[in-house]
Design a protein around this motif. Structure first.
Motif, PDB file in Angstrom:
ATOM      1  N   LYS A 148      52.390  45.306  41.959  1.00  0.00           N
ATOM      2  CA  LYS A 148      52.005  44.768  40.641  1.00  0.00           C
ATOM      3  C   LYS A 148      52.459  45.644  39.468  1.00  0.00           C
ATOM      4  CE  LYS A 148      47.215  46.335  40.337  1.00  0.00           C
ATOM      5  NZ  LYS A 148      45.882  45.890  39.959  1.00  0.00           N
ATOM      6  N   THR A 149      52.458  46.974  39.629  1.00  0.00           N
ATOM      7  CA  THR A 149      52.904  47.832  38.525  1.00  0.00           C
ATOM      8  C   THR A 149      54.417  47.724  38.342  1.00  0.00           C
ATOM      9  OG1 THR A 149      51.102  49.314  39.090  1.00  0.00           O
ATOM     10  CG2 THR A 149      52.768  50.176  37.582  1.00  0.00           C
ATOM     11  N   GLY A 150      55.140  47.678  39.460  1.00  0.00           N
ATOM     12  CA  GLY A 150      56.595  47.497  39.383  1.00  0.00           C
ATOM     13  C   GLY A 150      56.931  46.167  38.743  1.00  0.00           C
ATOM     14  N   LEU A 151      56.134  45.154  39.086  1.00  0.00           N
ATOM     15  CA  LEU A 151      56.348  43.804  38.563  1.00  0.00           C
ATOM     16  C   LEU A 151      56.139  43.768  37.049  1.00  0.00           C
ATOM     17  CD1 LEU A 151      56.826  40.802  39.441  1.00  0.00           C
ATOM     18  CD2 LEU A 151      54.347  40.575  39.587  1.00  0.00           C
ATOM     19  N   VAL A 152      55.064  44.385  36.585  1.00  0.00           N
ATOM     20  CA  VAL A 152      54.776  44.351  35.144  1.00  0.00           C
ATOM     21  C   VAL A 152      55.799  45.202  34.379  1.00  0.00           C
ATOM     22  CG1 VAL A 152      53.067  46.232  34.882  1.00  0.00           C
ATOM     23  CG2 VAL A 152      52.869  44.195  33.500  1.00  0.00           C
TER      24      VAL A 152
ATOM     25  N   LYS B 157      48.218  45.246  31.314  1.00  0.00           N
ATOM     26  CA  LYS B 157      47.344  45.068  32.487  1.00  0.00           C
ATOM     27  C   LYS B 157      47.843  43.836  33.236  1.00  0.00           C
ATOM     28  CE  LYS B 157      42.503  44.466  33.851  1.00  0.00           C
ATOM     29  NZ  LYS B 157      42.655  45.356  35.017  1.00  0.00           N
ATOM     30  N   ILE B 158      47.766  43.867  34.565  1.00  0.00           N
ATOM     31  CA  ILE B 158      48.194  42.692  35.335  1.00  0.00           C
ATOM     32  C   ILE B 158      47.133  42.329  36.357  1.00  0.00           C
ATOM     33  CG2 ILE B 158      49.579  44.166  36.883  1.00  0.00           C
ATOM     34  CD1 ILE B 158      51.491  41.707  37.238  1.00  0.00           C
TER      35      ILE B 158
ATOM     36  N   SER C 269      51.920  34.513  32.029  1.00  0.00           N
ATOM     37  CA  SER C 269      51.424  34.131  33.352  1.00  0.00           C
ATOM     38  C   SER C 269      52.521  33.363  34.068  1.00  0.00           C
ATOM     39  CB  SER C 269      50.157  33.276  33.220  1.00  0.00           C
ATOM     40  OG  SER C 269      50.461  32.076  32.573  1.00  0.00           O
ATOM     41  N   ASN C 270      52.648  33.633  35.341  1.00  0.00           N
ATOM     42  CA  ASN C 270      53.658  32.968  36.158  1.00  0.00           C
ATOM     43  C   ASN C 270      53.275  33.152  37.607  1.00  0.00           C
ATOM     44  OD1 ASN C 270      56.031  31.631  36.938  1.00  0.00           O
ATOM     45  ND2 ASN C 270      57.218  32.608  35.313  1.00  0.00           N
ATOM     46  N   LYS C 271      54.206  32.800  38.511  1.00  0.00           N
ATOM     47  CA  LYS C 271      53.887  33.015  39.928  1.00  0.00           C
ATOM     48  C   LYS C 271      55.021  33.755  40.611  1.00  0.00           C
ATOM     49  CE  LYS C 271      55.477  28.380  41.114  1.00  0.00           C
ATOM     50  NZ  LYS C 271      55.101  27.046  41.480  1.00  0.00           N
TER      51      LYS C 271
ATOM     52  N   TYR D 184      50.192  35.535  38.663  1.00  0.00           N
ATOM     53  CA  TYR D 184      49.851  36.743  37.917  1.00  0.00           C
ATOM     54  C   TYR D 184      49.631  36.418  36.444  1.00  0.00           C
ATOM     55  CZ  TYR D 184      54.762  36.962  36.342  1.00  0.00           C
ATOM     56  OH  TYR D 184      55.983  36.682  35.786  1.00  0.00           O
ATOM     57  N   LEU D 185      48.890  37.316  35.803  1.00  0.00           N
ATOM     58  CA  LEU D 185      48.631  37.209  34.370  1.00  0.00           C
ATOM     59  C   LEU D 185      48.693  38.620  33.799  1.00  0.00           C
ATOM     60  CD1 LEU D 185      47.573  35.565  31.864  1.00  0.00           C
ATOM     61  CD2 LEU D 185      45.267  36.102  32.643  1.00  0.00           C
ATOM     62  N   CYS D 186      49.521  38.819  32.770  1.00  0.00           N
ATOM     63  CA  CYS D 186      49.619  40.144  32.111  1.00  0.00           C
ATOM     64  C   CYS D 186      49.103  40.017  30.683  1.00  0.00           C
ATOM     65  CB  CYS D 186      51.058  40.625  32.018  1.00  0.00           C
ATOM     66  SG  CYS D 186      52.021  40.437  33.487  1.00  0.00           S
ATOM     67  N   TYR D 187      48.437  41.069  30.220  1.00  0.00           N
ATOM     68  CA  TYR D 187      47.982  41.093  28.826  1.00  0.00           C
ATOM     69  C   TYR D 187      47.725  42.556  28.420  1.00  0.00           C
ATOM     70  CZ  TYR D 187      43.578  41.088  31.464  1.00  0.00           C
ATOM     71  OH  TYR D 187      42.580  41.375  32.368  1.00  0.00           O
ATOM     72  N   PRO D 188      47.659  42.846  27.123  1.00  0.00           N
ATOM     73  CA  PRO D 188      47.455  44.247  26.691  1.00  0.00           C
ATOM     74  C   PRO D 188      46.130  44.806  27.170  1.00  0.00           C
ATOM     75  CG  PRO D 188      48.209  42.892  24.864  1.00  0.00           C
ATOM     76  CD  PRO D 188      47.872  41.954  25.982  1.00  0.00           C
TER      77      PRO D 188
END
Length: 410
Positions: free
Chosen positions: A229-233, A319-320, A356-358, A402-406
């Motif tokens: 997840k960290t690599g992805l974000v 954050k993810i 957000s995506n998959k 997944y969903l990423c936001y500050p």
């Protein structure tokens, strides 16, 4: 003259396989070419070193490793009376050496941001054709095999299939450099078990457990490393910072960038206008150009560009959250509201900060089966030949949302 020839058969010391021999002077000259040397400046795993600090190996490492494994595969198959001419063997070494030459800086990030009108496979072919012109058509057979147009199918399968030489190197190599032991497959054993039946690349029955381990290792490496997840974000942020830069560039905003990066930021790129000149400029673009630009963009007056650049340079990422089900629209709307009320982010820029995506991964694809050659002389799909129940499960695609936001806001 003789002395010069001997000098071209150099030996390279690889941390995984030990000594790798360059088979002939043509391959030495291809490796020496600036197009290939660029791969020393393109990391194999993008920004995975933000998670696994050892993952700094390059596409150059990987390509040389693939060439070495291909030499082993040719040796094994010839010993099993599979006829491979010297010309075919050489074409295989060249095709596998150049299979990734079209990858842009940070591997996949450029493809999804500033060079998005053309895939890295298409750019690889353009590089191969340009090199073929320079080397008096000596790469013609390699190109034919690479495109799957050669009449011997198993040669193409060595370059591109579910158990190809590319995967045999990158799983072992990425596992070594990340320190993730689960990915450590026995590529030598898998190659030793290869054979050709009716022009198809197969694995002999006694290699069945090595294939099972390979498929399971692939799944573990994807979820633990490639889609961590960290690599992805980090990758998503890198794509977005380049997208934002391109958006500003096309509006005429002045941005710091190297000559090569500037060209791709300020010129809309598609397959139609990707000329030989474009290819030449692309060959000068690598991770260093992108990272030095991002370091400068930290100070840019555009809020979105500088915020995203800071996230990468200071490793202070979004954050993810990852889950099996899609995120509820109400939940995303609440995050949007919170950000708009408590930060400087404008509504028009929200899609750079809330995403957000998959993600999807299928460890084994039954449409392109790995065939096991049984002692009775039958060919069976590994999923049917294996007594491991989980191989059937591994052929189902796994989808995660997944969903990423500050971080600071929510």
């Amino acid at each position: 003259m003789n002395n010069q020839k001997t000098n071209k058969l150099k030996i390279i010391n690889d941390p995984i396989y030990g000594f790798i021999t360059i088979p002939n002077s043509l391959i030495f000259d291809i490796i020496e070419h600036p197009y290939f040397q660029r791969l020393r400046r393109v990391t194999q795993m993008g920004l995975s070193n933000m998670v696994y600090p050892g993952a700094n190996h390059t596409r150059f490492h990987h390509a040389i490793g693939c060439m070495h494994l291909m030499q082993k595969a040719v040796y094994v198959l010839r010993n099993k009376n599979v006829e491979i001419s010297d010309e075919e063997a050489n074409a295989l070494y060249i095709a596998i050496l150049l299979h990734d030459i079209g990858h842009g800086a940070f591997s996949h990030a450029l493809e999804h941001s500033i060079v998005n009108g053309i895939t890295h496979e298409e750019i690889s072919l353009k590089f191969m054709r340009a090199l073929n012109d320079e080397f008096n058509s000596k790469l013609s057979l390699a190109i034919q095999i690479f495109e799957g147009k050669y009449h011997r199918q198993f040669l193409y399968q060595l370059i591109s299939s579910q158990l190809d030489i590319d995967r045999l190197d990158y799983l072992k190599r990425d596992s070594f450099y990340t320190g993730v032991a689960e990915g450590n497959i026995s590529s030598e054993r898998l190659i030793a078990m290869m054979n050709v039946v009716e022009d198809e690349l197969v694995i002999e029955q006694k290699g069945i457990y090595s294939v099972e381990k390979f498929i399971i290792a692939r799944r573990l490496m994807y979820w633990q490393v490639y889609l961590h997840k960290t690599g992805l974000v980090a990758e998503i942020t890198l794509v977005n910072v380049l997208k934002r830069a391109k958006e500003l560039a096309l509006k005429g905003v002045e941005l710091y960038a190297s000559r090569a990066l500037k060209y791709f930021l300020y010129t809309p790129i598609s397959e139609n206008n990707f000329t030989n000149n474009t290819l030449k400029i692309f060959s000068e673009l690598d991770d260093y150009d992108v990272m030095s630009a991002i370091k400068d963009w930290v100070h840019h007056e555009d809020f979105v560009l500088s915020s995203l650049a800071k996230m990468i340079i200071h490793r202070n990422l979004l954050k993810i959250e990852i889950q099996e089900e899609p995120f509820a629209n109400t939940y995303i709307a609440a995050i949007h509201k919170n950000i708009l009320e408590n930060s400087n982010i404008k509504e028009s820029d929200l899609n750079y900060f809330v995403l957000s995506n998959k993600i999807k991964h299928q460890a084994y694809n039954t449409n392109d089966p790995i065939k096991i050659y049984t002692k009775k002389g039958e060919l069976k799909d590994i999923a049917k030949a294996s007594d491991q129940l989980n191989l059937k499960a591994l052929s189902k695609p796994v989808i995660k949302h997944y969903l990423c936001y500050p971080k600071k806001i929510v």
